[in-house]
Design an enzyme around this catalytic site. Structure first.
Site, PDB file in Angstrom:
ATOM      1  N   HIS B  79       4.237   3.776 -11.450  1.00  0.00           N
ATOM      2  CA  HIS B  79       4.058   2.321 -11.539  1.00  0.00           C
ATOM      3  C   HIS B  79       4.049   1.713 -10.134  1.00  0.00           C
ATOM      4  O   HIS B  79       3.151   0.943  -9.790  1.00  0.00           O
ATOM      5  CB  HIS B  79       5.178   1.703 -12.383  1.00  0.00           C
ATOM      6  N   ASP B 108     -23.510  -9.351   6.250  1.00  0.00           N
ATOM      7  CA  ASP B 108     -22.828  -8.303   5.481  1.00  0.00           C
ATOM      8  C   ASP B 108     -21.673  -7.809   6.334  1.00  0.00           C
ATOM      9  O   ASP B 108     -21.429  -8.331   7.427  1.00  0.00           O
ATOM     10  CB  ASP B 108     -23.802  -7.139   5.177  1.00  0.00           C
ATOM     11  N   TRP B 144       8.683   5.631  -5.689  1.00  0.00           N
ATOM     12  CA  TRP B 144       7.479   5.445  -4.855  1.00  0.00           C
ATOM     13  C   TRP B 144       7.806   5.645  -3.380  1.00  0.00           C
ATOM     14  O   TRP B 144       6.936   5.894  -2.557  1.00  0.00           O
ATOM     15  CB  TRP B 144       6.821   4.086  -5.104  1.00  0.00           C
ATOM     16  N   SER B 172      -8.947   5.660   2.911  1.00  0.00           N
ATOM     17  CA  SER B 172      -9.692   4.516   2.381  1.00  0.00           C
ATOM     18  C   SER B 172      -9.231   3.219   3.038  1.00  0.00           C
ATOM     19  O   SER B 172     -10.054   2.399   3.466  1.00  0.00           O
ATOM     20  CB  SER B 172      -9.509   4.451   0.865  1.00  0.00           C
ATOM     21  N   SER B 173      -7.901   3.040   3.139  1.00  0.00           N
ATOM     22  CA  SER B 173      -7.380   1.803   3.733  1.00  0.00           C
ATOM     23  C   SER B 173      -7.777   1.683   5.191  1.00  0.00           C
ATOM     24  O   SER B 173      -8.137   0.598   5.661  1.00  0.00           O
ATOM     25  CB  SER B 173      -5.856   1.771   3.654  1.00  0.00           C
ATOM     26  N   HIS B 256       7.709  -1.027   6.068  1.00  0.00           N
ATOM     27  CA  HIS B 256       7.939  -2.456   6.233  1.00  0.00           C
ATOM     28  C   HIS B 256       6.685  -3.230   6.629  1.00  0.00           C
ATOM     29  O   HIS B 256       6.359  -4.230   6.005  1.00  0.00           O
ATOM     30  CB  HIS B 256       9.138  -2.815   7.089  1.00  0.00           C
ATOM     31  N   GLU B 258       3.906  -2.390   5.782  1.00  0.00           N
ATOM     32  CA  GLU B 258       3.143  -2.330   4.523  1.00  0.00           C
ATOM     33  C   GLU B 258       3.426  -3.549   3.632  1.00  0.00           C
ATOM     34  O   GLU B 258       2.505  -4.101   3.034  1.00  0.00           O
ATOM     35  CB  GLU B 258       3.494  -1.033   3.779  1.00  0.00           C
ATOM     36  N   TYR B 260       4.126  -6.454   4.566  1.00  0.00           N
ATOM     37  CA  TYR B 260       3.413  -7.616   5.124  1.00  0.00           C
ATOM     38  C   TYR B 260       1.914  -7.476   4.935  1.00  0.00           C
ATOM     39  O   TYR B 260       1.206  -8.483   4.806  1.00  0.00           O
ATOM     40  CB  TYR B 260       3.805  -7.836   6.580  1.00  0.00           C
ATOM     41  N   SER B 271      -3.544 -20.927   2.211  1.00  0.00           N
ATOM     42  CA  SER B 271      -3.948 -21.889   3.239  1.00  0.00           C
ATOM     43  C   SER B 271      -5.366 -22.391   3.046  1.00  0.00           C
ATOM     44  O   SER B 271      -5.783 -23.353   3.698  1.00  0.00           O
ATOM     45  CB  SER B 271      -3.820 -21.260   4.638  1.00  0.00           C
ATOM     46  N   HIS B 305      16.318  -2.199   7.865  1.00  0.00           N
ATOM     47  CA  HIS B 305      17.097  -3.017   6.926  1.00  0.00           C
ATOM     48  C   HIS B 305      16.990  -2.470   5.498  1.00  0.00           C
ATOM     49  O   HIS B 305      17.716  -2.914   4.620  1.00  0.00           O
ATOM     50  CB  HIS B 305      16.717  -4.504   6.998  1.00  0.00           C
ATOM     51  N   HIS B 306      16.104  -1.501   5.287  1.00  0.00           N
ATOM     52  CA  HIS B 306      16.063  -0.817   3.991  1.00  0.00           C
ATOM     53  C   HIS B 306      17.115   0.287   3.926  1.00  0.00           C
ATOM     54  O   HIS B 306      17.234   0.969   2.920  1.00  0.00           O
ATOM     55  CB  HIS B 306      14.686  -0.194   3.765  1.00  0.00           C
ATOM     56  N   THR B 331       8.145 -17.537   8.651  1.00  0.00           N
ATOM     57  CA  THR B 331       7.805 -17.676   7.231  1.00  0.00           C
ATOM     58  C   THR B 331       8.116 -19.085   6.763  1.00  0.00           C
ATOM     59  O   THR B 331       7.334 -19.688   6.007  1.00  0.00           O
ATOM     60  CB  THR B 331       8.592 -16.640   6.399  1.00  0.00           C
ATOM     61  N   LYS B 334       5.464 -21.560   7.714  1.00  0.00           N
ATOM     62  CA  LYS B 334       4.310 -21.557   6.820  1.00  0.00           C
ATOM     63  C   LYS B 334       4.555 -22.421   5.593  1.00  0.00           C
ATOM     64  O   LYS B 334       3.732 -23.255   5.216  1.00  0.00           O
ATOM     65  CB  LYS B 334       4.000 -20.123   6.378  1.00  0.00           C
ATOM     66  N   ARG B 453      19.264   0.243  -9.713  1.00  0.00           N
ATOM     67  CA  ARG B 453      17.866   0.349 -10.088  1.00  0.00           C
ATOM     68  C   ARG B 453      17.543   1.798 -10.451  1.00  0.00           C
ATOM     69  O   ARG B 453      18.327   2.700 -10.205  1.00  0.00           O
ATOM     70  CB  ARG B 453      16.977  -0.131  -8.935  1.00  0.00           C
TER      71      ARG B 453
END
Lengths: 381, 528
Positions: B79, B108, B144, B172-173, B256, B258, B260, B271, B305-306, B331, B334, B453
Site C-alpha cells: 500500500h 512540447d 515501505w 523513470s523518476s 526526507h 522524497e 517534499y 498557488s 528526525h525519523h 512553510t 506559504k 503502527r
C-alpha cells in the site's frame, strides 16, 4: 441550508468521537518525573499549535464568509508587503525558540544515563523480550500470555471466545523493578530491530542487533505498566508486549531472593533430569504444549509452516532421517535465518520433549524418544 | 499575453499519429504521455486503496479475522509503495507533462522520446512489484521503509523483485525529472524570465532537482539490500562489520527529500488555484519562490528526525530537532501568503477552490503534528504510533492527493474541452472531506493513547476508534469512485468549455483553445 447540514455533520462527528473513549484520547502523564515533563511539553506545543490554528484559520474563514463574490466583494489589488512578510517570518521563529528551550533542557536530561543504581539488559528477539538482571546474574524471557484462541479467529471458530481485560498486553513473566531507583536499560536485539516502549516511563528505545543502546527511568509509583514493541519486526510484531511490575524496594529485595532460589533449584532440576529417563507419553504432552507456545508462530500448529517464509516440519527429511541434525538445529539454531538457538531459552528436558513431539506428531512415526542426555551433548543445559 | 496562432489549428490536421493502441505506445506527445501518467496513477490509487481497505477491514475489530499477520504486513508495505511511487509521484509527473509546456509557451517537452520511455517502464515496474505478491512466501512484508535486517536476512524470497522494481521506478523518476529541468531551462517563451514563471513551474523545477539528487541514493540503498541478502555482503549486518542503523541514515537521506518531492508541486497547484478563484494576484510571489527553495535545501539536513529512537548522540538529536523545527518557518510563510491572497478577494467556491481550501486547512494540521513530532522528547512517545500515521496521511492524502484532485478539476476543461459536472464534483468534495477526517483524525488519539503502527491486532481500549476509522476509510474509498464518474463524464462530453473557463485564471495555458491543440505553442508567444 447547506451551512446547517455541515454544522449537524460536524456535531455528529464530534459527539461520536467523544462517545468513544473520552479518557483515552491523550498521551499518558506517566509515572516518572521525565514522563511528566514530556507530557507538559506535548501539551504546551499542542496548545500553541491550536492557538496558531485559530488565528490563521479564523482569518481565512472570515475572508471566506465576507470576501465572496456573492456578497458583492470586489477584489483588492495588493499583492505584496515586505513589512508583513518579515513580521510573519520573525514571529514564528520566536515561537520556535520558545519551544526549543524547554525541549532542549528535557532532552539533555533524558540522555543522561550516568549514576544508575540497577542495570537491566533488554534483548528483543522474534517475538519476545529477554530481561537480564545484570548485577544479579540471572534473567528470563517474557512472552505474550494471551492464549491464541482469543486472537486467532481466521477460521471463524473462535468468534465467541471472550477477550481478557489485558488482551495482547499481558505476559507470562513481567519485568520486576523497584520504585525510587535509577534503572539503566541496555537495549539490544538478537535478530531484527525491535523497539522497547513503556509509555508510562516515556522510554522508547530501539533494540538494534549487534549494538547496545541506553535508556533510563526512575519510577515514582508502584503499579503494572504496559507497553509494546514499537518497531515492525516481522509477522508477530503486534504480539510482543512489554509489562513492567514496579514494586517497593522491600518487595523487590524479597522477589530477588526468590529468583535466586529458583535459579539454584533449576540447576538441581537439570542435573536430576539428566539422570532420568523420559517416557514417550510424558514427552509428547510436554512437547505439544511447548511447541504451541514456542514454535507454532512460525512452523504453525499443524507443522505445515508458511511456504516460502517458514519451512514445514511435517514430512521434513531432516526430521524423518537425521535425528542428530534435528536436535542440533533446535539447540543451536541456524545462523542467518529466523531459526533461533533455544539452548538459552528452554531447559534440556524441554528441548528433548519438543524434539520428541516433532518426531512423532503429524503422522511422523520415528518412534524416537529423545533423552535429556542427547540434548545435553549438543550444548544445552 | 499572447494570441493563438492559426498555425496551431493547422497542426491538428497535419498530424500523422498511428491509430489505436500504437498511438499510445509510440507517442512522444506531452499531452498523450501526461494523460497516460494520470490514468496510470489513478489506477494505482485504486489498487493501493483496495489494499488500504483490506488493512482497515482487518482492523475493524480486535483479533485476527480476515488476513493472517504476514499478509497484513504485505498489505501495509505494498500500500505504501504503491501510493508513494505509483499514485502520487506519477500524478505529479503527469501534471508536469500536460502543463509545463503550455505554461511556459513551449510546443512540447524537450526530450519527447525519453518521455515515452520514462512512462512505459513504470507499468513494468509495478507489474513486477504486484506479481511478487503471488510468489511463494509472498511479496515485500517489511514496511515501505524496508529497514534492514528485516528486509535482508529475514526477508521473503521475492525481495529481488522488489529491488528490481524500485530500480525501474527510480530510473523513470530520474528521466522524468531531467526532462522537466531541460524543458524549463531551455524552452521558455521569449520574455518569460525565471521570476515570471508560474509557481507550478517553479515548484516542479525545484522538485526535479530534488529527484535527481536523491533517487540515486534510493538506488544505492536497494542495491545494498540486494547484495546483503543474496551476495553475502554486510553493509547492514553487525556480524560482518556493518550497521543496521546505517541503512536508516541512507534511506532517510533519500526519504526526507522524497516527502517534499510529494508536496512541493502541490504548493504550485494551490498557488495557481487560490488566486484564480479569489480573482486577485497571488500574494508574495517572490517569497513563495524563496520559501520553496528554502524548504528544498532544508530537506537535506533533517533526515534523522525519523530516527530519534535509534540511539543517536544527544548533539545529533538537537541538531536535527532544530533544523526540523526551522522548516515550519518557510512553510508557514506559504500558508500566510495563501490566506493573504484570499483576504479581500472576490471569492467563488467551485470544486477546485473547495479542494484548495481544504488543502490549506488540513495540510496545516499535518504541519502542526509534524512540528510536534520534531520535538525530540515528545517524539519518543509519538514515534512509530498511529500519531505518525495520522500525521503523514494528513500531509499526503489531504495534502498531496487533495491538491491533485484540485488540479484535475481546475484543468479538466482545458484537457477535455468540456466542463465537468459541478454538482458531482461538489458531492465528491464533501464526501471526501467528511470521510477523510473520520478516517484520519481519530488516528491522532489512537497514537497518543499508545497504539503502535503496523500491527494487525490491538488491545481492547483501541477498539472503538478503530471501528470509526475503518468506517471513515470505507466511505473515503467509495467517495473516490465519484471522481472516476466525473472524469469519464467530462471526457465524453457536456457543456463546451471556453478557452478560459475561470474568470480569475492567469497563465499561457488559458490563451489556448479548450481542448488544447495536440501540439502546444508551435510559435512561441511573447511574454511581457
Amino acid at each position: 441550508m447547506r451551512i446547517k447540514i455541515i454544522i449537524i455533520a460536524v456535531l455528529g462527528m464530534i459527539s461520536s468521537v467523544l462517545s468513544a473513549t473520552p479518557s483515552n484520547i491523550n498521551m499518558t502523564r506517566g509515572v516518572t518525573d521525565i514522563s511528566h515533563r514530556v507530557y507538559d511539553l506535548h501539551m504546551t506545543i499542542l496548545i500553541i499549535c491550536c492557538l496558531i490554528g485559530v488565528v490563521v484559520f479564523g482569518a481565512m474563514f472570515y475572508a471566506i464568509v465576507k470576501h465572496r463574490k456573492s456578497q458583492g466583494a470586489v477584489a483588492a489589488q495588493f499583492h505584496e508587503s515586505t513589512k508583513v512578510e518579515i513580521i510573519w517570518t520573525v514571529i514564528p521563529f520566536l515561537i520556535l525558540i520558545g519551544m526549543a528551550v524547554p525541549a532542549t533542557k528535557t532532552l539533555i536530561e533524558m540522555e543522561d544515563n550516568s549514576k544508575s543504581d540497577i542495570t537491566i539488559k533488554v534483548t528483543g528477539s522474534q517475538w519476545k523480550w529477554h530481561y537480564e538482571y545484570f548485577d544479579q546474574g540471572f534473567g528470563f524471557y517474557s512472552l505474550l500470555a494471551t492464549p491464541a484462541e482469543q486472537f486467532d479467529n481466521l477460521d471463524g471458530k473462535n468468534t465467541d471466545v471472550a477477550k481478557g481485560e489485558h488482551y495482547l498486553l499481558e505476559v507470562d513473566k513481567p519485568l520486576v523493578l523497584p520504585i525510587g531507583k535509577k534503572i539503566r536499560f541496555l537495549v539490544t536485539a538478537d535478530d531484527v530491530i525491535h523497539s522497547w516502549w513503556v509509555p508510562a516511563f516515556a522510554v522508547k528505545q530501539d533494540a538494534n542487533p549487534g549494538f547496545i543502546n541506553e535508556a533510563w527511568t526512575i519510577i515514582n509509583e508502584p503499579g503494572i505498566y504496559r507497553g509494546q514493541c514499537a518497531e515492525l519486526c516481522g509477522k508477530d510484531h503486534g504480539y510482543m508486549p512489554v509489562v513492567v511490575k514496579a514494586v517497593t524496594q522491600d518487595e523487590y529485595a524479597v522477589w530477588l531472593d526468590e529468583q535466586k532460589q529458583s535459579v539454584i533449584q533449576a540447576k538441581k532440576d537439570a542435573e536430576q533430569a539428566l539422570a532420568s529417563t523420559l517416557t514417550m507419553e510424558e514427552s509428547m504432552t510436554l512437547g505439544e504444549s511447548l511447541y504451541i507456545t514456542r514454535c507454532a508462530a512460525c512452523h504453525q500448529p499443524n507443522g505445515a509452516g508458511i511456504p516460502g517464509v517458514f519451512p514445514a516440519l511435517k514430512n521434513s527429511p531432516m526430521i524423518l532421517n537425521d535425528r542428530a541434525a534435528h536436535i542440533d538445529i533446535v539447540v543451536n539454531g541456524k545462523a542467518g535465518t529466523a531459526m533461533q538457538a533455544f539452548k538459552g531459552q528452554l531447559t534440556a528436558k524441554e528441548i528433548a520433549a519438543i524434539v520428541t513431539y516433532e518426531r512423532n506428531a503429524w503422522g511422523h512415526d520415528t518412534g524416537d524418544v529423545i533423552q535429556v542426555s542427547d540434548v545435553d551433548a549438543k550444548g544445552a543445559k | 499575453m499572447s494570441t493563438l496562432s492559426t498555425a496551431q489549428e493547422h497542426d491538428e490536421h497535419h498530424d500523422h499519429k498511428p491509430k489505436g493502441m500504437m498511438r499510445w505506445i509510440l507517442t512522444t506527445n506531452h499531452k498523450d504521455i501526461g494523460s497516460m501518467y494520470l490514468i496510470f496513477s489513478f489506477a494505482m490509487f485504486l489498487i493501493g486503496g483496495a489494499m488500504a481497505m483490506v488493512i482497515r477491514a482487518e482492523l475493524y475489530q480486535p483479533g485476527l479475522q480476515i488476513v493472517e499477520p504476514n499478509f497484513f504486513n504485505q498489505m501495509t508495505t505494498v500500500h505504501g509503495l504503491i501510493m508513494v511511487f505509483g499514485a502520487v509521484m506519477p500524478a505529479f509527473t503527469g501534471l508536469a507533462n500536460w502543463l509545463i509546456p503550455m505554461m511556459i509557451g513551449a510546443p512540447d517537452m524537450a526530450l519527447p522520446r525519453m518521455n515515452n520511455w520514462s512512462f512505459w517502464i513504470l507499468p513494468m515496474a509495478f507489474a513486477i512489484l504486484l506479481s511478487s505478491l503471488f510468489m511463494e512466501g509472498g511479496g515485500p512484508n517489511f514496511g515501505w521503509t524496508f529497514y534492514a535486517p528485516l528486509s535482508t536476512t529475514y526477508a521473503p524470497d521475492s525481495t529481488a523483485l522488489f529491488v528490481f522494481s524500485v530500480h525501474i521506478m527510480g530510473i523513470s523518476s530520474i528521466l522524468g525529472a531531467i526532462n522537466v529541468v531541460v524543458t524549463i531551462i531551455n524552452m521558455r517563451a521569449p520574455g518569460m524570465t525565471y521570476m515570471k514563471m508560474p509557481l507550478f513551474v517553479w515548484t516542479w523545477l525545484i522538485t526535479a532537482f530534488l529527484l535527481i539528487a536523491v533517487m540515486p541514493v534510493l538506488a544505492a540503498t536497494v542495491t545494498m539490500v540486494l547484495t546483503d541478502k543474496y551476495f553475502a555482503t554486510s553493509f547492514f549486518s553487525a556480524a560482518g562489520g556493518g550497521d543496521p542503523v546505517l541503512f536508516q541514515h541512507i534511506f532517510w537521506f533519500f526519504g526526507h527529500p522524497e516527502v517534499y518531492i510529494m508536496i512541493l508541486p502541490s504548493f504550485g497547484i494551490i498557488s495557481a488555484i487560490v488566486p484564480a478563484f479569489s480573482r486577485k494576484k497571488l500574494f508574495g510571489y517572490s517569497s513563495m519562490v524563496y520559501a520553496t527553495a528554502s524548504i528544498a535545501l532544508l530537506s537535506f539536513i533533517v533526515w534523522a528526525h525519523h530516527m530519534f529512537t535509534t540511539g543517536m548522540p544527544v548533539a545529533a538529536e538537537l541538531f536535527f530537532m532544530y533544523c526540523t523545527m526551522l522548516i515550519s518557518v518557510p512553510t508557514g510563510v506559504k500558508v500566510f501568503n495563501w490566506v493573504a491572497t484570499m483576504w479581500r478577494g472576490s471569492m467563488t467556491f467551485e470544486t477546485p477552490m473547495l479542494f484548495a481550501i481544504a488543502f490549506i486547512v488540513l495540510f496545516t494540521i499535518g504541519g502542526f503534528s509534524g512540528l510536534m513530532l520534531a520535538i525530540t522528547p515528545a517524539d519518543f512517545q509519538y514515534h512509530d504510533t498511529y500519531f505518525v500515521v495520522a500525521h503523514f496521511h494528513y500531509v499526503l492524502v489531504t495534502g498531496a492527493i487533495f491538491s491533485i484532485m484540485a488540479a484535475a478539476y481546475y484543468w479538466l476543461p482545458k484537457w477535455t474541452g468540456y466542463m465537468y459536472d459541478e454538482k458531482l464534483g461538489k458531492l465528491h468534495f464533501w464526501a471526501s472531506l467528511i470521510s477523510v477526517n473520520v478516517l484520519f483524525f481519530p488516528m491522532h488519539f489512537l497514537g497518543l493513547a499508545g497504539m503502535p503502527r503496523r500491527v494487525p491486532d490491538y488491545a481492547l481500549q483501541f477498539a472503538d476508534f478503530n471501528q470509526l476509522v475503518s468506517l471513515g476509510g470505507f466511505a473515503f474509498g467509495v467517495s473516490q469512485l465519484i471522481f472516476l464518474v466525473v472524469v469519464i463524464k467530462c471526457a465524453r462530453g457536456g457543456e463546451k468549455a471556453p478557452a478560459k473557463p475561470w474568470e480569475g485564471a492567469e497563465g499561457l495555458e488559458w490563451d489556448m483553445p479548450s481542448p488544447a491543440p495536440y501540439h502546444s505553442h508551435t510559435t512561441p508567444p511573447e511574454v511581457k
